[in-house]
Structures are given as structure tokens and as C-alpha cells.
Design an enzyme around this catalytic site. Structure first.
Site, PDB file in Angstrom:
ATOM      1  CD1 TRP A  59      -4.080  -7.557  -0.230  1.00  0.00           C
ATOM      2  CD2 TRP A  59      -1.603  -8.464   0.028  1.00  0.00           C
ATOM      3  NE1 TRP A  59      -3.421  -6.978   0.498  1.00  0.00           N
ATOM      4  CE2 TRP A  59      -2.016  -7.717   0.451  1.00  0.00           C
ATOM      5  CE3 TRP A  59      -0.904  -9.092   0.740  1.00  0.00           C
ATOM      6  CZ2 TRP A  59      -0.819  -6.549   1.304  1.00  0.00           C
ATOM      7  CZ3 TRP A  59       0.137  -8.335   1.128  1.00  0.00           C
ATOM      8  CH2 TRP A  59       0.069  -7.643   2.110  1.00  0.00           C
ATOM      9  CD1 TRP A  71       2.741  -7.333   3.486  1.00  0.00           C
ATOM     10  CD2 TRP A  71       3.133  -9.350   5.018  1.00  0.00           C
ATOM     11  NE1 TRP A  71       2.567  -6.932   4.696  1.00  0.00           N
ATOM     12  CE2 TRP A  71       2.812  -7.734   5.364  1.00  0.00           C
ATOM     13  CE3 TRP A  71       3.445  -9.750   5.834  1.00  0.00           C
ATOM     14  CZ2 TRP A  71       2.481  -7.731   6.721  1.00  0.00           C
ATOM     15  CZ3 TRP A  71       2.790  -9.678   7.267  1.00  0.00           C
ATOM     16  CH2 TRP A  71       2.356  -8.891   7.288  1.00  0.00           C
ATOM     17  NE  ARG A 123      -5.850  -4.575   8.137  1.00  0.00           N
ATOM     18  CZ  ARG A 123      -6.649  -5.741   8.272  1.00  0.00           C
ATOM     19  NH1 ARG A 123      -6.842  -5.946   9.576  1.00  0.00           N
ATOM     20  NH2 ARG A 123      -7.457  -6.365   7.326  1.00  0.00           N
ATOM     21  CG  ASP A 124      -5.326   0.152   7.134  1.00  0.00           C
ATOM     22  OD1 ASP A 124      -3.943  -0.413   7.454  1.00  0.00           O
ATOM     23  OD2 ASP A 124      -5.628  -0.907   6.448  1.00  0.00           O
ATOM     24  CB  SER A 136      -1.854   0.812   5.748  1.00  0.00           C
ATOM     25  OG  SER A 136      -0.811   0.132   4.785  1.00  0.00           O
ATOM     26  CD  GLN A 187       2.268  -1.361   5.327  1.00  0.00           C
ATOM     27  OE1 GLN A 187       2.189  -2.415   5.700  1.00  0.00           O
ATOM     28  NE2 GLN A 187       3.194   0.335   5.931  1.00  0.00           N
ATOM     29  CG  ASP A 203      -1.847  -1.196   1.619  1.00  0.00           C
ATOM     30  OD1 ASP A 203      -1.524  -2.215   0.375  1.00  0.00           O
ATOM     31  OD2 ASP A 203      -2.013  -1.300   2.900  1.00  0.00           O
ATOM     32  CB  ILE A 212     -13.458  -1.599   5.645  1.00  0.00           C
ATOM     33  CG1 ILE A 212     -14.932  -2.082   4.643  1.00  0.00           C
ATOM     34  CG2 ILE A 212     -12.750  -0.200   4.946  1.00  0.00           C
ATOM     35  CD1 ILE A 212     -16.032  -1.340   5.462  1.00  0.00           C
ATOM     36  CD  GLU A 213      -7.096  -4.959   4.500  1.00  0.00           C
ATOM     37  OE1 GLU A 213      -6.702  -5.871   5.140  1.00  0.00           O
ATOM     38  OE2 GLU A 213      -7.273  -5.545   3.369  1.00  0.00           O
TER      39      GLU A 213
HETATM   40  C1  FRU Z   1      -3.533  -3.866   3.287  1.00  0.00           C
HETATM   41  C2  FRU Z   1      -2.828  -3.570   3.915  1.00  0.00           C
HETATM   42  C3  FRU Z   1      -3.837  -2.927   5.407  1.00  0.00           C
HETATM   43  C4  FRU Z   1      -1.825  -3.154   5.721  1.00  0.00           C
HETATM   44  C5  FRU Z   1      -1.494  -3.291   5.365  1.00  0.00           C
HETATM   45  C6  FRU Z   1      -0.043  -4.522   5.764  1.00  0.00           C
HETATM   46  O1  FRU Z   1      -3.068  -3.874   1.636  1.00  0.00           O
HETATM   47  O2  FRU Z   1      -3.400  -5.727   4.643  1.00  0.00           O
HETATM   48  O3  FRU Z   1      -4.429  -3.391   5.663  1.00  0.00           O
HETATM   49  O4  FRU Z   1      -2.330  -2.244   7.047  1.00  0.00           O
HETATM   50  O5  FRU Z   1      -1.948  -4.147   3.758  1.00  0.00           O
HETATM   51  O6  FRU Z   1       0.991  -4.518   4.692  1.00  0.00           O
END
Ligand code: FRU
Length: 456
Positions: free
Chosen positions: A283, A54, A151-152, A88, A46, A30, A204-205
């Protein structure tokens, strides 16, 4: 460049996209913390510098004056003994400093996520950051949301207050977006569940909100497919509505797809400039770029325009026209790193072969009421978790609209094609050899203009 040196044998030939943001080496996902600071655009992302997979997340960092030429900066955030990764988040400028709000992520010994907490960091020079620890933790999160799916944060300032939206998951329900407020960035208070409905997916992200356009952007894991839409394992969506601080946001209608391609996720915008950047990947996909030493890149920045209830995107590309043709029916050119624009009146047929050689081709063409993108013969194969027929065949479709004027813009870099038809985008990575660079275009229209741009 700054960052961890990857084992020499990880890649046999270094090759990177020319104007798309990457980590230089290793993995990125991200975009994070898009912000204007001291007259420059800063983008974080990221980042795991030590492998093409990852891993414990860092924040990589680049900056630019024109949104096209990016300068690599030292890693901004490293995970430490308090967190297994810096997930993120976003940025805000306040009293001359650049502040980052990100998710500190904590696992147990079995590798399960036990907590996600919102943490603060700041910098005087926009390069070196000092961490200030957790500022929104379990204490601030209402009890009916899961502390491991939280998160985020996207932070912004309005009317003398800081606000922040954070993705969350209601226990036994779907993804939500929560609003918090603070006077000083350090002490935060929960305000309201902003989304007021369960996301249709799992979680949700990366939410983002722009009150200047009434726009809510969010990404959703395992969002269900709907015809040609949302075929990727996870999807990015938008809706319009009204943000009334601190009361909440009234969304009008269902979420709409942001991009029809294979590779688009987790977009974010700059606070003062309606320009969006997404992760140009997805992903759970194989990574043919590992042989070149990298995994993941960001999309070209896109200027956002609201037209009624539609979100239109215009690639920000600093190019000069190097060729123009008018009223042709076939045309051949070379396009590896650059852009082309075709403006047509009364279009009936359109077909373009991109990144073509004797062996490889990527196709984009109109077939009846859809545009078809086909990367099945693009180069090194890419596969993922998607099992529907189109995904397995390397195909994406987007609706064709029968209107008087059509503008098709194609932005090409070594390993990607981003196609915009009247502002609707379809973005995908491809992995052909660099000598596959021919473009063959066939068109039938009342009149048409072709312009080929070279990067400045
Ligand atoms: C979205 C995500 C976020 C998280 C990050 C981790 O692609 O899953 O929710 O913060 O990537 O790398």
C-alpha cells in the site's frame, strides 16, 4: 479479456508480467478465494479494472491446471447498489458448487467506512456467480467489536460444520481474529475470539488458518518495525499453534515475518494444497507500471513446508533446466523471465547482479551476517510511506545463516524478483527496461552448482 476497458491514453505501451497474475489492465491487490474446483486451481483477486488506482472493488478471476499458466476469466463479483465494494474473502466447495464468502463494504456520503459485512455468493460452473447477500452482519458481531473494521472472511469445512475466521477490531483495542460457525453457510454464529491478544499494529487483515500445519497467517496494518524486520508500512506474519474446533487456537510465540522484501502482503493458501500466494506490492507506493497499463501483481505460488517453528517456502515454477555449471567462481548469463538455482556447500561469498545493463542493476549479496537486496539502481524509482534509512535507500536485508548447504533460488519476471534462500523469501518489484537482462554472479564456496531454468 473481460473487464472494463481503460482509457486508451492511460498507458503508452502495454507490457505485463509473463507468468505472474495481474488484472490484465487496471489495479489489483489481495489474492482472494484460492480454491481447487473440478481439477483446476482458481484464484480471485481484488480488482479495479477502470484505472491504475484502487477503486470500487471487484473480484477478478483466473484459473490454472499447473499453478504457472493462468487463464483469465470474466470478473466474478461486481459491486452493486448494496455495497460500495466487494472486499477480500475466500472460497469453499460444497455440494458441487463453488461458494465465495467476501466482505461487502459500505461507506457514508463523506466516504467513511460505516459497515463491513460478510456476504455469500455461489456458482455452479465456477465462472458465473449469484449473490446471496449478507450472512454475517452486525447482529452476529459481538457489541465490543467495531462494525466498520470487520473483514476478510476465510471459510473452511471440518467435521460436518463450516467455520470462518474474520479479522476484527476490538473497540479501544487492537486487531483480533474471530471464529464463526455455520451448518449451511447462510446462518452463522459467533464462537470465540481466536487470537486472544491484541495485534501490535492497527488492524489485522486477511487471516488464514491451516490445521494441517497448525499455521496461522495474517497481515497487520502499521505493524511496528523490529530491526531488519517489518520495515514495510504493513506486514504479513505467521505463527504456529494448535487449532481445536470449536474452542479456539493456541498460538505459540510471537508472529514471525513471512517475507523480507519490499512487496508482499495479504497471503492466502489453497484449502487442500499447502500453496500460498501473496500480493506482490504494498500500500501507498508509487506505481511506475502505470505507463504499461497495470498496477499490482500476485507472487509466484509457493509451496509451504513447516520445519520446527519456521515456515519455509518453495516457489512453484514449471521450468526446464537449460544450463548447468559446476564449481565456478564467476559466471555470466541472461535472466529476464525464468529462474536460477545455486546450490552451494561451504558458502563464504555470494554476490549477484540481476537485470543488469550499462545503466541499471539490482544487487543481491551476502555482507557479513546479512543478505542485502538493493533496488536503488533497478530502473524507474519506487517510493512509499516508509521513511527509515533502508527503505529510502532501496534496501532490504535478511539474516544470513552459516550452514553447510545453501540453496538460493531466484524467480524473475519482467517486473519482479523473488529470492529464496533455504526457503526464506525476499520479494520485490522492480521496473527496469526489458533489455536490462544480464546476470553476473560471483561466488566463493567449497563446491557449487548453478542451474538456469526456462519456463515450459
Ligand atoms: C488488505 C485489504 C483488505 C481489504 C482489501 C480491500 O490489503 O485492505 O483488508 O479487504 O484490502 O481492497
Amino acid at each position: 479479456m473481460a473487464g472494463g476497458a481503460m482509457a486508451e491514453n492511460m498507458c503508452n505501451q502495454k507490457l505485463l508480467p509473463v507468468f505472474h497474475i495481474t488484472g490484465g489492465e487496471g489495479w489489483i491487490n489481495d489474492p482472494n478465494g484460492l480454491v481447487e474446483f473440478h481439477g483446476e486451481y482458481h484464484v480471485f483477486f481484488q480488482y479495479y479494472p477502470h484505472d491504475c488506482k484502487w477503486g470500487p472493488m471487484h473480484w477478478g478471476h483466473v484459473k490454472s491446471r499447473d499453478l504457472t499458466h493462468w487463464e483469465r476469466l470474466p470478473i466474478a463479483l461486481y459491486p452493486d447498489e448494496n455495497e460500495d465494494g466487494c472486499f477480500s474473502g475466500s472460497a469453499v466447495v460444497w455440494e458441487g458448487k463453488l461458494w465465495l464468502l467476501y466482505t461487502g463494504f459500505k461507506q457514508n456520503e463523506g466516504g467513511e467506512t460505516v459497515r463491513q459485512l460478510q456476504c455469500l455468493a455461489s456458482s455452479d460452473d465456477g465462472i458465473h456467480f449469484v449473490k446471496h447477500g449478507v450472512v454475517i452482519g452486525e447482529k452476529e458481531l459481538p457489541a465490543d467489536y467495531c462494525p466498520w473494521d470487520f473483514r476478510d472472511p476465510k471459510v473452511f469445512r471440518r467435521g460436518g460444520m463450516f467455520y470462518c475466521i474474520v479479522a476484527a477490531k476490538k473497540r479501544g483495542a487492537g486487531g483480533r481474529i474471530l471464529l464463526f460457525e455455520s451448518e449451511d453457510l447462510f446462518r452463522w454464529k459467533f464462537v470465540v475470539d481466536l487470537f486472544e491478544r491484541d495485534g501490535k499494529g492497527f488492524m489485522i487483515e486477511c487471516p488464514d488458518i491451516r490445521d494441517d500445519m497448525g499455521l496461522l497467517l495474517y497481515s497487520e496494518q502499521f505493524y511496528p518495525a523490529d530491526g531488519n524486520k517489518f520495515l514495510n508500512v504493513h506486514s504479513s506474519l505467521y505463527c504456529f499453534g494448535e487449532l481445536t474446533l470449536p474452542r479456539g487456537y493456541r498460538a505459540e510465540g510471537e508472529g514471525e515475518i513471512v517475507d523480507y522484501g519490499f512487496d508482499f502482503y495479504a497471503p492466502q493458501t489453497f484449502p487442500n494444497t499447502p500453496v500460498m500466494i501473496g500480493w506482490l506490492n504494498m500500500w501507498d507506493r508509487t506505481n511506475p507500471f502505470e505507463k504499461y497499463g497495470f498496477a499490482g501483481q500476485l507472487t509466484v505460488p509457493r509451496r509451504l513446508i513447516r520445519k520446527g517453528n519456521r515456515l519455509l517456502q518453495q516457489p512453484v515454477y514449471d521450468g526446464v533446466p537449460v544450463r548447468t555449471e559446476k564449481d565456478f567462481s564467476t559466471l555470466s548469463d541472461h535472466l529476464l523471465v525464468g529462474a536460477v538455482k545455486v546450490q552451494a556447500k561451504g558458502l563464504s561469498e555470494f554476490s549477484v547482479c540481476l537485470r543488469k545493463s550499462d545503466e541499471y542493476v539490482t544487487l543481491f549479496e551476502r555482507r557479513g551476517d546479512v543478505w542485502i537486496f538493493d533496488r536503488s539502481k533497478s530502473g524507474m524509482p519506487i517510493s512509499g510511506a516508509e521513511k527509515d534509512a533502508d527503505s529510502l535507500a532501496g534496501i532490504r536485508r535478511m539474516p544470513y545463516e552459516d550452514i553447510e548447504q545453501t540453496e538460493i533460488e531466484i524467480v524473475s519476471d519482467l517486473f519482479s524478483l523473488e529470492i529464496f534462500v533455504n526457503g526464506i523469501s525476499l520479494s520485490s518489484v522492480i521496473c527496469p527496461p526489458t533489455d536490462a537482462d544480464r546476470l553476473d554472479l560471483r561466488i566463493s564456496a567449497g563446491s557449487c552448482i548453478y542451474t538456469r531454468y526456462q519456463m515450459k
